[in-house]
Design an enzyme around this catalytic site. Structure first.
Site, PDB file in Angstrom:
ATOM      1  N   CYS A 124      41.809  46.748  43.217  1.00 41.01           N
ATOM      2  CA  CYS A 124      42.728  45.729  43.125  1.00 41.01           C
ATOM      3  C   CYS A 124      41.848  45.556  41.132  1.00 41.01           C
ATOM      4  O   CYS A 124      41.428  45.701  41.172  1.00 41.01           O
ATOM      5  CB  CYS A 124      42.477  44.411  43.264  1.00 41.01           C
ATOM      6  SG  CYS A 124      43.235  43.279  42.235  1.00 41.01           S
ATOM      7  N   CYS A 127      41.879  41.729  39.752  1.00 42.13           N
ATOM      8  CA  CYS A 127      41.030  40.742  40.180  1.00 42.13           C
ATOM      9  C   CYS A 127      39.995  41.501  40.770  1.00 42.13           C
ATOM     10  O   CYS A 127      39.176  42.227  40.822  1.00 42.13           O
ATOM     11  CB  CYS A 127      41.768  39.870  40.331  1.00 42.13           C
ATOM     12  SG  CYS A 127      43.183  40.033  40.996  1.00 42.13           S
ATOM     13  N   SER A 128      40.958  40.912  42.134  1.00 38.18           N
ATOM     14  CA  SER A 128      40.061  41.327  43.388  1.00 38.18           C
ATOM     15  C   SER A 128      40.332  41.253  44.765  1.00 38.18           C
ATOM     16  O   SER A 128      39.371  40.462  45.548  1.00 38.18           O
ATOM     17  CB  SER A 128      38.522  40.373  43.308  1.00 38.18           C
ATOM     18  OG  SER A 128      38.271  39.395  43.852  1.00 38.18           O
ATOM     19  N   CYS A 129      42.112  41.687  45.189  1.00 35.98           N
ATOM     20  CA  CYS A 129      42.948  41.014  45.509  1.00 35.98           C
ATOM     21  C   CYS A 129      41.925  41.982  46.389  1.00 35.98           C
ATOM     22  O   CYS A 129      41.889  43.267  47.029  1.00 35.98           O
ATOM     23  CB  CYS A 129      44.060  41.638  45.555  1.00 35.98           C
ATOM     24  SG  CYS A 129      44.955  40.482  44.796  1.00 35.98           S
TER      25      CYS A 129
END
Lengths: 232, 98
Positions: A124, A127-129
Site C-alpha cells: 500500500c 499508507c499501510s492498508c
C-alpha cells in the site's frame, strides 16, 4: 569537546529517553479516542476489546483459507469468486471482524492466485492498508516508506532482498491497495505436500507467503525458519 | 447504480487533475496508460469520503487498472512483462483510442 570523544556514540542513544517520549500521533490518537468515547461513538470497553482483537488476530485465518483452498477445489472457487463470503466458512466476518460492533474500514476482500506464470505481491503506497481480519497486524517493514516506495518501482530487487528470486518467464504483478479492496496472495502448493491434512498444510502457509515476499516450502513452517536454518 | 462507462479490456489514461485536498489517486499513475481488468463496486469517492460525506458524497464506479511497469517507470529495471494493478474511480479515467 575532544575529552568527550570516547563516549560520543552515546549521544541521542538513550533507549529510556526514547520510550518515555510521547509522539504527536500518540497524543492525537488519545485526544480523538477520548472525544469519541465522550460523544458515545464507542465505549472505552469497545476500544479495549478492539485493541485486544487487533493485537491477537495473527495470520492464522489466512493460512487456514489457503490450506482449505489447496485441499478443496470447490472452496477455492468460492474464495476466488467472493473472498468476503468464503471467509465466513472459516469463521472470519469482514463486516463485523471483532463481533462487537466496532466499525470497520475493511470492505472488499480479494484473493490473488499465484500461477506458474504470475507471481502476486501486495503493498500500500499511500499508507499501510493490509487484510487484517485474515493476516493480523502488518509487519513493521510493510509499513516503512522504503518497502512502499520500492515495491512498486523495483519489485524484483525488493523480492531478492527477501531471498526470493523469480524466473524470467514469471510476470511479477504488484497490487497497490489504494482504495477499498484488501488483498491476500494465495501461493501455489509446493511439492512434497501430497496427502497432507489441512492442518499440516496451514503450518507452511506463513504470513510472508500471503504477502507475496516468500514461497511456501514443505520444510518451512515459520517466516523466521530460514534464518534459523542458516544459523545452524 | 450508474452504468460503468468503461468495460474490461478498455485502454484508459489516468487524468492529471488538480487535487487541493485528499485523494487516493497516486502521482505515479497519472498520465499513464493502462488496461481495465476488473470492475469494483460503486462507492463514495475518497475525495468526499475524507470529509465524511457518506450520504451526500459523489458515488462513482471503481475499476482495477493494470499497467505495464515499463509504462510507469521509464527506467524500470525488471522485465518487460512485469505489471502493477491499482484502483481508481471513474472520473479519474479517460478513454484512449487504441
Amino acid at each position: 569537546m575532544a575529552k568527550h570523544h570516547g563516549d560520543g556514540h552515546h549521544d541521542g542513544h538513550n533507549a529510556f529517553d526514547v520510550s518515555s517520549k510521547v509522539s504527536e500521533f500518540e497524543i492525537l490518537e488519545l485526544a480523538v479516542r477520548e472525544l469519541a468515547i465522550e460523544k458515545g461513538i464507542f465505549s472505552a470497553e469497545d476500544h479495549r476489546r478492539f485493541a485486544e482483537w487487533a493485537e491477537g488476530v495473527g495470520p492464522h485465518g489466512g493460512s487456514k483459507l489457503v490450506a482449505k483452498a489447496w485441499s478443496d477445489p470447490a472452496f477455492k472457487q468460492r474464495l476466488l469468486e467472493n473472498g468476503t463470503e468464503a471467509c465466513k466458512e472459516v469463521g472470519i466476518d469482514w463486516l463485523q471482524p471483532t463481533g462487537v460492533g466496532t466499525p470497520s474500514d475493511y470492505t472488499f476482500f480479494y484473493v490473488l492466485e499465484n500461477t506458474p506464470q504470475v507471481h502476486n505481491v501486495i503493498v500500500c503506497t499511500l499508507c499501510s492498508c493490509y487484510p487484517r481480519p485474515v493476516l493480523g497486524m502488518s509487519p513493521d517493514w510493510y509499513r516503512t516508506p522504503s518497502y512502499r516506495r520500492r515495491m512498486v518501482r523495483r519489485p524484483r530487487e525488493v523480492l531478492a532482498e527477501f531471498g526470493l528470486h523469480l524466473p524470467a518467464d514469471v510476470e511479477v504483478r504488484v497490487h497497490d491497495s489504494n482504495q477499498k479492496s484488501r488483498f491476500m496472495v494465495m501461493p501455489m502448493r509446493p511439492e512434497g505436500t501430497e496427502g497432507w491434512s489441512e492442518e499440516q498444510l496451514a503450518r507452511i502457509v506463513t504470513r510472508d507467503t500471503m504477502i507475496g515476499v516468500a514461497l511456501p516450502r514443505a520444510d518451512r513452517t515459520s517466516d523466521a525458519g530460514s534464518l534459523a536454518e542458516q544459523a545452524r | 447504480m450508474a452504468r460503468p462507462k468503461f468495460q474490461v479490456g478498455d485502454t484508459v489514461r489516468i487524468k492529471d487533475r488538480t487535487t487541493l485536498f485528499h485523494t487516493r489517486t497516486q502521482k505515479f499513475i497519472r498520465k499513464r496508460v493502462g488496461t481495465i481488468v476488473e470492475h469494483r463496486p460503486e462507492w463514495v469517492i475518497p475525495e468526499d469520503e475524507a470529509w465524511d460525506r457518506m450520504e451526500t458524497g459523489r458515488k462513482e464506479p471503481f475499476y482495477v487498472i493494470r499497467f505495464k511497469q515499463t509504462e510507469l517507470w521509464p527506467d524500470y529495471t525488471g522485465l518487460a512483462h512485469d505489471t502493477l494493478e491499482t484502483e481508481a474511480s471513474e472520473s479519474w479515467l479517460e478513454a484512449v483510442k487504441g
